[in-house]
Design a protein around this motif. Sequence first.
Motif, PDB file in Angstrom:
ATOM      1  N   ARG A 109      -6.571  11.070   8.773  1.00 44.43           N
ATOM      2  CA  ARG A 109      -7.912  10.603   8.483  1.00 44.43           C
ATOM      3  C   ARG A 109      -7.768   9.873   7.275  1.00 44.43           C
ATOM      4  NH1 ARG A 109     -12.017  12.695  11.549  1.00 44.43           N
ATOM      5  NH2 ARG A 109     -13.672  12.532   9.931  1.00 44.43           N
ATOM      6  N   VAL A 110      -8.962   8.827   7.145  1.00 52.93           N
ATOM      7  CA  VAL A 110      -9.000   7.914   5.978  1.00 52.93           C
ATOM      8  C   VAL A 110     -10.325   8.038   5.493  1.00 52.93           C
ATOM      9  CG1 VAL A 110      -9.256   5.620   5.228  1.00 52.93           C
ATOM     10  CG2 VAL A 110      -7.692   5.944   7.075  1.00 52.93           C
TER      11      VAL A 110
ATOM     12  N   VAL B 170      -4.192  14.610   0.916  1.00 50.10           N
ATOM     13  CA  VAL B 170      -3.792  13.275   0.446  1.00 50.10           C
ATOM     14  C   VAL B 170      -2.273  13.143   0.655  1.00 50.10           C
ATOM     15  CG1 VAL B 170      -3.719  11.423  -1.298  1.00 50.10           C
ATOM     16  CG2 VAL B 170      -5.779  12.864  -1.058  1.00 50.10           C
ATOM     17  N   GLY B 171      -2.070  12.095   1.545  1.00 55.75           N
ATOM     18  CA  GLY B 171      -0.672  11.882   1.462  1.00 55.75           C
ATOM     19  C   GLY B 171      -0.177  10.430   1.104  1.00 55.75           C
ATOM     20  N   ALA B 172      -0.838   9.582   1.084  1.00 56.32           N
ATOM     21  CA  ALA B 172      -0.994   8.346   0.577  1.00 56.32           C
ATOM     22  C   ALA B 172      -2.388   7.755  -0.014  1.00 56.32           C
ATOM     23  CB  ALA B 172      -0.310   7.416   1.563  1.00 56.32           C
ATOM     24  N   VAL B 173      -2.165   6.867  -0.968  1.00 54.60           N
ATOM     25  CA  VAL B 173      -3.516   6.268  -1.409  1.00 54.60           C
ATOM     26  C   VAL B 173      -3.285   4.692  -1.432  1.00 54.60           C
ATOM     27  CG1 VAL B 173      -4.782   6.084  -3.642  1.00 54.60           C
ATOM     28  CG2 VAL B 173      -3.503   8.244  -3.213  1.00 54.60           C
ATOM     29  N   VAL B 174      -4.645   4.192  -1.203  1.00 54.43           N
ATOM     30  CA  VAL B 174      -4.710   2.553  -1.221  1.00 54.43           C
ATOM     31  C   VAL B 174      -5.722   2.255  -2.302  1.00 54.43           C
ATOM     32  CG1 VAL B 174      -5.485   0.534   0.230  1.00 54.43           C
ATOM     33  CG2 VAL B 174      -4.284   2.390   1.351  1.00 54.43           C
ATOM     34  N   ALA B 175      -5.389   1.487  -3.170  1.00 57.94           N
ATOM     35  CA  ALA B 175      -6.237   0.857  -4.310  1.00 57.94           C
ATOM     36  C   ALA B 175      -6.357  -0.505  -4.452  1.00 57.94           C
ATOM     37  CB  ALA B 175      -5.920   1.693  -5.654  1.00 57.94           C
ATOM     38  N   GLY B 176      -7.425  -1.123  -4.865  1.00 58.64           N
ATOM     39  CA  GLY B 176      -7.320  -2.732  -5.027  1.00 58.64           C
ATOM     40  C   GLY B 176      -6.694  -2.897  -6.313  1.00 58.64           C
ATOM     41  N   ARG B 177      -6.705  -4.090  -6.394  1.00 64.40           N
ATOM     42  CA  ARG B 177      -6.016  -4.568  -7.910  1.00 64.40           C
ATOM     43  C   ARG B 177      -6.902  -4.503  -9.008  1.00 64.40           C
ATOM     44  NH1 ARG B 177      -3.070  -9.510  -9.656  1.00 64.40           N
ATOM     45  NH2 ARG B 177      -3.080  -8.996 -12.107  1.00 64.40           N
ATOM     46  N   VAL B 178      -8.138  -4.700  -8.799  1.00 64.02           N
ATOM     47  CA  VAL B 178      -9.074  -4.273 -10.165  1.00 64.02           C
ATOM     48  C   VAL B 178      -8.849  -2.709 -10.461  1.00 64.02           C
ATOM     49  CG1 VAL B 178     -11.428  -4.235 -10.923  1.00 64.02           C
ATOM     50  CG2 VAL B 178     -10.745  -6.080  -9.527  1.00 64.02           C
TER      51      VAL B 178
ATOM     52  N   ALA C 116       1.365  11.594  -4.054  1.00 62.95           N
ATOM     53  CA  ALA C 116       1.145  10.669  -3.021  1.00 62.95           C
ATOM     54  C   ALA C 116       1.552   9.425  -3.560  1.00 62.95           C
ATOM     55  CB  ALA C 116      -0.099  10.817  -2.432  1.00 62.95           C
ATOM     56  N   PRO C 117       2.381   8.313  -2.409  1.00 69.00           N
ATOM     57  CA  PRO C 117       2.779   7.143  -3.049  1.00 69.00           C
ATOM     58  C   PRO C 117       1.299   6.168  -3.143  1.00 69.00           C
ATOM     59  CG  PRO C 117       3.292   7.361  -0.668  1.00 69.00           C
ATOM     60  CD  PRO C 117       2.602   8.808  -1.292  1.00 69.00           C
TER      61      PRO C 117
ATOM     62  N   ALA D 247       0.065   2.955   4.541  1.00 69.14           N
ATOM     63  CA  ALA D 247      -0.548   4.095   3.916  1.00 69.14           C
ATOM     64  C   ALA D 247      -0.582   5.229   4.974  1.00 69.14           C
ATOM     65  CB  ALA D 247      -1.715   4.166   3.414  1.00 69.14           C
ATOM     66  N   ARG D 248      -1.063   4.941   6.312  1.00 67.81           N
ATOM     67  CA  ARG D 248      -0.973   6.096   7.244  1.00 67.81           C
ATOM     68  C   ARG D 248       0.326   6.351   7.669  1.00 67.81           C
ATOM     69  NH1 ARG D 248      -5.465   7.105  10.274  1.00 67.81           N
ATOM     70  NH2 ARG D 248      -7.124   5.370  10.442  1.00 67.81           N
ATOM     71  N   GLU D 249       1.394   5.395   7.735  1.00 74.55           N
ATOM     72  CA  GLU D 249       2.706   5.707   8.132  1.00 74.55           C
ATOM     73  C   GLU D 249       3.434   6.754   6.909  1.00 74.55           C
ATOM     74  OE1 GLU D 249       6.995   3.497   9.185  1.00 74.55           O
ATOM     75  OE2 GLU D 249       5.197   2.226   9.100  1.00 74.55           O
ATOM     76  N   ALA D 250       3.197   6.196   5.692  1.00 75.57           N
ATOM     77  CA  ALA D 250       3.645   6.991   4.667  1.00 75.57           C
ATOM     78  C   ALA D 250       3.137   8.401   4.492  1.00 75.57           C
ATOM     79  CB  ALA D 250       3.401   6.153   3.289  1.00 75.57           C
ATOM     80  N   ALA D 251       1.962   8.464   5.004  1.00 72.36           N
ATOM     81  CA  ALA D 251       1.153   9.791   4.674  1.00 72.36           C
ATOM     82  C   ALA D 251       1.716  10.998   5.774  1.00 72.36           C
ATOM     83  CB  ALA D 251      -0.354   9.654   4.932  1.00 72.36           C
ATOM     84  N   GLY D 252       2.220  10.500   6.800  1.00 74.04           N
ATOM     85  CA  GLY D 252       2.755  11.459   7.697  1.00 74.04           C
ATOM     86  C   GLY D 252       1.453  12.419   8.448  1.00 74.04           C
ATOM     87  N   ASP D 253       1.537  13.416   8.308  1.00 77.24           N
ATOM     88  CA  ASP D 253       0.368  14.373   8.884  1.00 77.24           C
ATOM     89  C   ASP D 253      -0.551  14.354   8.018  1.00 77.24           C
ATOM     90  OD1 ASP D 253       1.710  16.011   7.561  1.00 77.24           O
ATOM     91  OD2 ASP D 253       2.095  17.491   8.647  1.00 77.24           O
TER      92      ASP D 253
END
Length: 201
Positions: A3-4, A71-79, A96-97, A127-133
Amino acid sequence: MNRVFSAHAVSVDGYISGRTPDGEEELGRGLGDAPTLFDWYFDGDTPSREFDGFKLSEASVRFFDAAAARVGAVVAGRVTYEHSGRWGGGGPHPTAPLFVLSHGTVPGIGERQTLVTGGIEDAVAAAREAAGDKDVALMGGGVLTSALEAGLVDEVILHQVPVLLGGGHGFFRAFPRQVDLRLLEAVPAPGVTHLRYEVVR
């Protein structure tokens, strides 16, 4: 499928950071004049099992650690990346990467960080791929707005702090359409109320 979700500390009037004093640079400002948004991380007597150095109330630590453990991965913006001092080459989560979404080059990308320039769909897919399950966490108002517009968000978590900042960096941006939410959980705690919403599709 994982999930996201997003999880942010926010004032009652919708700010995730305070005002920047006149003359200071916009990027790198951190929380501006609103460090109170994160007082609840340290004002308790129960150590977090997920984040070293965090001592929360008993109610907060149960909610916070449950979300952090997902959390298995994180997405953040530049700011957000710049405001957070680039997380010292790491990320906002201890294990998490981090995937940094930007339209251009970003200096100082660390070993646990990956630059994504193709847009929010590409960043979430990586990020989904890196997060695994495990799940993908989104950081920053711009990233969350883009992901909501793209129909990629499953949950929105607000750690609502009882303060009206009256100005600063607003969390939510303008949406092209209404986004309906369903309240899944509400946990009152000292200095904060934890609200977990499901995005209605």
